[in-house]
Design a protein around this motif. Structure first.
Motif, short mmCIF file in Angstrom:
data_model
loop_
_atom_site.label_atom_id
_atom_site.label_comp_id
_atom_site.label_asym_id
_atom_site.label_seq_id
_atom_site.Cartn_x
_atom_site.Cartn_y
_atom_site.Cartn_z
N CYS A 90 0.83 -1.21 0.00
CA CYS A 90 0.00 0.00 0.00
C CYS A 90 0.86 1.26 0.00
N ARG A 91 1.96 1.25 0.73
CA ARG A 91 2.86 2.41 0.72
C ARG A 91 3.33 2.68 -0.71
N GLU A 92 3.70 1.63 -1.41
CA GLU A 92 4.17 1.77 -2.78
C GLU A 92 3.04 2.25 -3.70
N LEU A 93 1.86 1.68 -3.54
CA LEU A 93 0.73 2.10 -4.37
C LEU A 93 0.42 3.59 -4.18
N ILE A 94 0.35 4.02 -2.94
CA ILE A 94 0.05 5.43 -2.66
C ILE A 94 1.11 6.32 -3.30
N SER A 95 2.36 5.91 -3.20
CA SER A 95 3.45 6.74 -3.75
C SER A 95 3.44 6.77 -5.27
N GLN A 96 3.02 5.69 -5.91
CA GLN A 96 3.01 5.67 -7.38
C GLN A 96 1.89 6.53 -7.96
N LEU A 97 0.86 6.78 -7.20
CA LEU A 97 -0.26 7.59 -7.69
C LEU A 97 0.17 9.01 -8.02
N SER A 98 1.08 9.55 -7.20
CA SER A 98 1.59 10.91 -7.41
C SER A 98 2.78 11.13 -6.48
N SER A 99 3.79 11.84 -6.99
CA SER A 99 4.93 12.17 -6.13
C SER A 99 4.50 13.06 -4.97
N THR A 100 3.42 13.81 -5.14
CA THR A 100 2.94 14.66 -4.04
C THR A 100 2.44 13.81 -2.87
N ASN A 101 2.09 12.57 -3.15
CA ASN A 101 1.62 11.70 -2.06
C ASN A 101 2.74 11.30 -1.10
N LEU A 102 3.98 11.59 -1.44
CA LEU A 102 5.06 11.35 -0.48
C LEU A 102 4.88 12.25 0.74
N GLN A 103 4.04 13.30 0.59
CA GLN A 103 3.74 14.20 1.71
C GLN A 103 2.42 13.83 2.40
N THR A 104 1.81 12.73 2.00
CA THR A 104 0.57 12.28 2.65
C THR A 104 0.83 12.03 4.14
N ILE A 105 -0.06 12.54 4.96
CA ILE A 105 0.03 12.32 6.41
C ILE A 105 -0.68 11.01 6.74
N ILE A 106 0.03 10.13 7.43
CA ILE A 106 -0.54 8.83 7.76
C ILE A 106 -0.43 8.60 9.27
N GLU A 107 -1.57 8.24 9.87
CA GLU A 107 -1.54 7.90 11.29
C GLU A 107 -1.13 6.42 11.38
N VAL A 108 0.09 6.17 11.80
CA VAL A 108 0.63 4.82 11.77
C VAL A 108 0.34 4.03 13.06
N GLN A 109 0.07 4.76 14.13
CA GLN A 109 -0.44 4.15 15.35
C GLN A 109 -1.18 5.26 16.08
N ASP A 110 -1.99 4.88 17.03
CA ASP A 110 -2.82 5.88 17.70
C ASP A 110 -2.00 7.09 18.14
N GLY A 111 -2.34 8.25 17.59
CA GLY A 111 -1.70 9.49 18.00
C GLY A 111 -0.35 9.77 17.36
N VAL A 112 0.09 8.89 16.45
CA VAL A 112 1.39 9.09 15.79
C VAL A 112 1.18 9.27 14.29
N GLN A 113 1.53 10.46 13.81
CA GLN A 113 1.37 10.77 12.39
C GLN A 113 2.74 10.97 11.75
N VAL A 114 2.90 10.39 10.57
CA VAL A 114 4.16 10.54 9.83
C VAL A 114 3.82 10.84 8.37
N LEU A 115 4.82 11.30 7.63
CA LEU A 115 4.66 11.46 6.18
C LEU A 115 4.96 10.13 5.51
N LEU A 116 4.30 9.89 4.37
CA LEU A 116 4.57 8.65 3.64
C LEU A 116 6.07 8.51 3.34
#
Ligand SMILES: [Zn+2]
Length: 132
Positions: A90-116
């Motif tokens: 899924c990380r790869e799929l999201i990134s292939q959709l657009s290079s701008t998605n490398l800046q997508t904010i993802i909550e990877v665990q409760d209360g923790v957000q990171v960029l793709l």
């Protein structure tokens, strides 16, 4: 960015059900918000012989159906409502959709957000192109 609403929406659609001896679905739910401000959701499908797909994939299909492909934020939750990180596919799929998605904010665990980009290091696509 506050991902509370996305997480609530993901929780609302997450409800694992067993269809038959081969298939369960809805054990993971995902909600994403596009840069245009629209929200799309999806659920996981788990099958025998690994023919299912992730909730993130399902939400992305819904987004593409509506002609969008740039994601501002994404949250997936497990059957207990806790945020879970996207798998490598899924990380790869999201990134292939657009290079701008490398800046997508993802909550990877409760209360923790990171960029793709933080959970997809050494992106092979960057050796081919700066922007897609
Ligand atoms: Zn996945």
């Amino acid at each position: 960015m506050d991902t509370t609403i996305l997480k609530q929406m993901a929780r609302l659609i997450t409800n694992e059900k067993q269809l038959n001896e081969f298939i369960t679905y809805g054990g993971v739910g995902a909600a994403l918000e596009t840069i245009d401000g629209n929200i799309y959701t999806g659920i996981s499908i788990d099958t025998a012989c690994s023919m299912g797909f992730c909730a993130e994939h399902s939400a992305i299909a819904e987004m593409l159906k509506h002609g969008e492909h740039k994601i501002k934020a994404l949250v997936a939750v497990d059957s207990e409502g806790h945020a879970v990180p996207p798998c490598g596919r899924c990380r790869e799929l999201i990134s292939q959709l657009s290079s701008t998605n490398l800046q997508t904010i993802i909550e990877v665990q409760d209360g923790v957000q990171v960029l793709l980009s933080e959970i997809l290091p050494y992106d092979w696509k960057k050796s081919l192109s700066d922007q897609w």
